[in-house]
Motif scaffolding. Structure first.
Motif, PDB file in Angstrom:
ATOM      1  N   CYS A  51       0.811  -1.225   0.000  1.00 19.54           N
ATOM      2  CA  CYS A  51       0.000   0.000   0.000  1.00 19.54           C
ATOM      3  C   CYS A  51       0.841   1.271   0.000  1.00 19.54           C
ATOM      4  O   CYS A  51       0.307   2.367  -0.075  1.00 19.54           O
ATOM      5  N   LEU A  53       2.693   2.218   2.578  1.00 24.89           N
ATOM      6  CA  LEU A  53       2.863   2.733   3.934  1.00 24.89           C
ATOM      7  C   LEU A  53       4.244   2.419   4.480  1.00 24.89           C
ATOM      8  O   LEU A  53       4.721   3.067   5.403  1.00 24.89           O
ATOM      9  N   LEU A  54       4.884   1.410   3.921  1.00 27.86           N
ATOM     10  CA  LEU A  54       6.207   0.981   4.382  1.00 27.86           C
ATOM     11  C   LEU A  54       7.112   0.805   3.177  1.00 27.86           C
ATOM     12  O   LEU A  54       6.659   0.326   2.136  1.00 27.86           O
ATOM     13  N   LYS A  76      -1.226   4.829  -4.941  1.00 25.25           N
ATOM     14  CA  LYS A  76      -2.294   5.333  -4.071  1.00 25.25           C
ATOM     15  C   LYS A  76      -3.554   5.704  -4.847  1.00 25.25           C
ATOM     16  O   LYS A  76      -4.661   5.575  -4.338  1.00 25.25           O
ATOM     17  N   TYR A  81      -8.316   0.955   0.445  1.00 27.39           N
ATOM     18  CA  TYR A  81      -7.719   0.364   1.631  1.00 27.39           C
ATOM     19  C   TYR A  81      -8.715   0.413   2.782  1.00 27.39           C
ATOM     20  O   TYR A  81      -9.360   1.426   3.011  1.00 27.39           O
TER      21      TYR A  81
ATOM     22  N   GLU B 205      -3.943   6.190   9.211  1.00 27.31           N
ATOM     23  CA  GLU B 205      -3.389   5.213   8.280  1.00 27.31           C
ATOM     24  C   GLU B 205      -4.140   5.261   6.952  1.00 27.31           C
ATOM     25  O   GLU B 205      -3.545   5.223   5.875  1.00 27.31           O
ATOM     26  N   MET B 208      -3.084   8.137   5.045  1.00 29.97           N
ATOM     27  CA  MET B 208      -1.756   7.986   4.446  1.00 29.97           C
ATOM     28  C   MET B 208      -1.807   7.133   3.186  1.00 29.97           C
ATOM     29  O   MET B 208      -0.982   7.292   2.296  1.00 29.97           O
ATOM     30  N   VAL B 209      -2.763   6.222   3.103  1.00 29.97           N
ATOM     31  CA  VAL B 209      -2.885   5.384   1.907  1.00 29.97           C
ATOM     32  C   VAL B 209      -3.587   6.144   0.786  1.00 29.97           C
ATOM     33  O   VAL B 209      -3.449   5.826  -0.377  1.00 29.97           O
ATOM     34  N   LEU B 367       5.471   6.834  10.553  1.00 34.09           N
ATOM     35  CA  LEU B 367       4.462   6.070   9.833  1.00 34.09           C
ATOM     36  C   LEU B 367       5.077   4.895   9.111  1.00 34.09           C
ATOM     37  O   LEU B 367       4.430   3.918   8.816  1.00 34.09           O
ATOM     38  N   SER B 368       6.358   5.006   8.806  1.00 32.98           N
ATOM     39  CA  SER B 368       6.966   3.877   8.088  1.00 32.98           C
ATOM     40  C   SER B 368       7.724   2.972   9.048  1.00 32.98           C
ATOM     41  O   SER B 368       7.628   3.104  10.238  1.00 32.98           O
TER      42      SER B 368
END
Lengths: 244, 368
Positions: A51, A53-54, A76, A81, B205, B208-209, B367-368
């Motif tokens: 997604c 996020l990481l 995105k 999500y 979250e 953020m997506v 966030l990561s």
């Protein structure tokens, strides 16, 4: 046809802890792809990498044809999500929540009321359109959250344990929505720890301690392990490592 | 842009639907300003005094009248002996005792020097000092009025004038202080709590997506509070000027711009706090402890910075409110322009940049 999700040796390390260990898989378009595993098996980490996020530690991955390292903004735009925690605003009404998510996903102003009516009608919740989300039963909230995650008609929707805490009937209804979305061509990527839900997926992958231990159709897995339920498959795989 | 407005709209819903938020936002400044403006003041009005008149002459009577007519003092009792003085102080019924010695008139009229004794209850040292100063000034006035032509030989005459605030009004000090406190508190507390709430509920979250950029999310959080805090600032200035009679000698435009700058800084601090804490509760406590207390004690709002020990003076340089209070006082009371205020302004700008930068970085890594 291009794969909706493609990964190769995708790895995420937090310090010396390897949360996701070199997983490789493809998800076809329109597929309902189940991502199973115990808590801490690395499924949420894997999903968060997909997604955007990481950032992955190593390996490659594309989502909707876009690279997770360089094109996370494009990704995105093309994904929906829904997190395991509740993603709607309780102090906003149903209508306001839909309008908000429609707005931040860049729907045109004129399209939002149309979309809102569609969602309300589909879920049969026209009567509570102007009630605060906080006042709805959990099952309705989850169905609404799912519909909102699809509001911009994404190519892929990621669902992180979407049915936690709801009764079996509502779960069944929730899966009807998932099937409907998949029929419409949306790829559904879903994590769960309910084994009955695993049966509903086209294909299932099972993660144990950061590694992908199995990947097949539910029927294929049951045949391979010579058992009659997904639960049994999972028991064999999970126990296999824990007694090692 | 559509995305951004949708986000800002949502923030307004959050604010307007939460009665507690509204109360803090608009009740707090009103109560604070009126409380500090009217109730909590260190000006002295109607202090209770006692008179021990051993002279019982027209002079002592006239001095007494002059003291009581000043508005600072109110006669509580007439004493008969020195013992009464101590008793009255012990009971705590009076703050000041004035003792006219026997033979006051006689000495005075024969050109001999004479003394009037002032005794003050110094358990409240500031009040005691003020009261004796007021009384001394009034008595000195009386004697110079009596013989305007007689110049005592070779004395150094001291004339003081209180520049900028000749009536020594407390509101002049409190209004800028309260303004700094309320703006800092409202802006920083509110933003830190709202971001922490989104983190707690998991909606952060989801944001953020979404295609919203991090900058848009932050800005979307800041803009509604910027507008509301600015409205707040205007209310406080209006209350100060129209209700508490604080002058506005400088440029209103400059004052409003500086207010906006300070609000922006407070919001940056709020975001910074929310970027290092996890829950609303912690965010609230962090804002209160890290902002409210230092602002009250170290900004020069309550206690003069000059009289603090050296280490605290150094610490006070880190308090944003200190600079803002100086700026507001400068503009409103002294009528100063940017030419005199560029230094504190620059400090505020610098602090804003630092906090914004830190929180952007923190938010990303967290966030990561």
């Amino acid at each position: 046809m291009e794969n909706a999700v493609h990964t190769h040796q995708l790895t995420k390390k937090f310090g010396s802890f390897i949360a996701t260990d070199a997983i490789t898989f493809d998800v076809a378009q329109g597929e309902i792809f189940g991502f199973l595993g115990a808590n801490g098996a690395g499924k949420t980490t894997a999903m968060r990498m997909l997604c955007g996020l990481l950032k992955p530690s190593s390996g490659e991955a594309t989502v909707a044809g876009f690279d997770v390292y360089r094109q996370s903004e494009k990704i995105k735009q093309n994904i929906g999500y829904m997190s395991q925690r509740f993603s709607l605003y309780e102090d906003l009404t149903v209508r306001e929540n839909i309008r908000f998510y429609g707005g931040i996903y860049g729907l045109r102003r004129a399209d939002i009321p149309v979309k809102t009516d569609q969602i309300l009608r589909k879920l049969g919740i026209e009567t509570v359109a102007d009630s605060l989300v906080a006042s709805l039963p959990l099952g309705w909230k989850q169905k609404l959250a799912f519909s909102v995650a699809l509001i911009h008609e994404p190519k892929i929707v990621f669902l992180d344990e979407p049915t936690g805490g709801v009764d079996p009937i509502t779960r069944r209804q929730f899966w009807d929505l998932i099937y409907e979305a998949a029929h419409g061509g949306t790829t559904v990527f879903v994590t769960t720890h309910y084994m009955d839900e695993a049966e509903y997926c086209n294909r299932v992958s099972i993660m144990v301690d950061g590694k992908m231990k199995a990947l097949d159709t539910p029927a294929g897995l049951k045949t391979a392990y010579n058992v009659d339920s997904m639960d049994a498959v999972f028991q064999i795989l999970a126990r296999g490592t824990s007694t090692k | 842009m559509n995305r951004f407005t949708a986000f800002v709209k949502k923030e307004f819903f959050h604010i307007l639907r939460d009665r507690r938020t509204l109360l803090i936002l608009f009740g707090l400044p009103l109560v604070q300003v009126l409380l500090f403006g009217f109730a909590l003041t260190n000006e002295i009005k109607n202090a209770k005094i006692a008179i021990l008149d051993n002279d019982k002459s027209p002079h002592s009577q006239q001095i007494t009248n002059k003291l009581l007519a000043s508005g600072y003092f109110q006669l509580r009792e007439n004493l008969r002996s020195n013992d009464d003085i101590e008793r009255a102080f012990r009971k705590g019924t009076i703050k000041l005792a004035v003792v006219f010695p026997a033979g006051l008139t006689e000495n005075y009229e024969h050109g001999r020097s004479t003394q009037i004794q002032l005794l003050a209850d110094a358990t409240e040292q500031n009040t005691a000092i003020s009261l004796t100063n007021y009384a001394t000034a009034i008595i000195r006035d009386y004697t110079t009025d009596l013989n305007p032509t007689v110049q005592p030989p070779l004395t150094i005459d001291i004339r003081s004038r209180m520049v900028f605030n000749s009536e020594l009004k407390g509101a002049f000090v409190f209004v800028p202080g309260v303004m700094a406190m309320v703006l800092l508190l409202v802006s920083a507390l509110m933003t830190s709590v709202t971001i922490a709430r989104e983190r707690e509920t998991g909606t952060l979250e989801v944001l953020m997506v979404s295609p919203l950029s991090q900058g848009q999310i932050l800005l979307g959080k800041v803009v509604p509070y910027l507008l509301l805090s600015f409205l707040n600032g205007c209310i406080i200035i209006a209350l100060g000027v129209f209700v508490l009679n604080v002058p506005l000698n400088g440029s209103l435009l400059l004052l409003l711009s500086e207010t906006l700058l300070f609000i922006f800084l407070s919001l940056s601090i709020g975001i910074f706090i929310s970027s290092i804490v996890d829950t609303q509760l912690v965010a609230m406590f962090a804002s209160l402890m890290a902002l409210l207390l230092p602002t009250i004690f170290l900004s020069g709002f309550m206690f003069p910075i000059e009289s603090m020990p050296k280490p605290l003076q150094i610490v006070s340089n880190l308090i944003p409110a200190k600079y803002f209070i100086n700026i507001v006082k400068g503009i409103m009371i002294k009528g100063a322009g940017l030419r005199y205020l560029w230094q504190p302004t620059l400090v505020l700008i610098g602090m804003s940049i630092v906090f914004m930068g830190l929180s952007l970085r923190n938010l990303k890594t967290r966030l990561s």
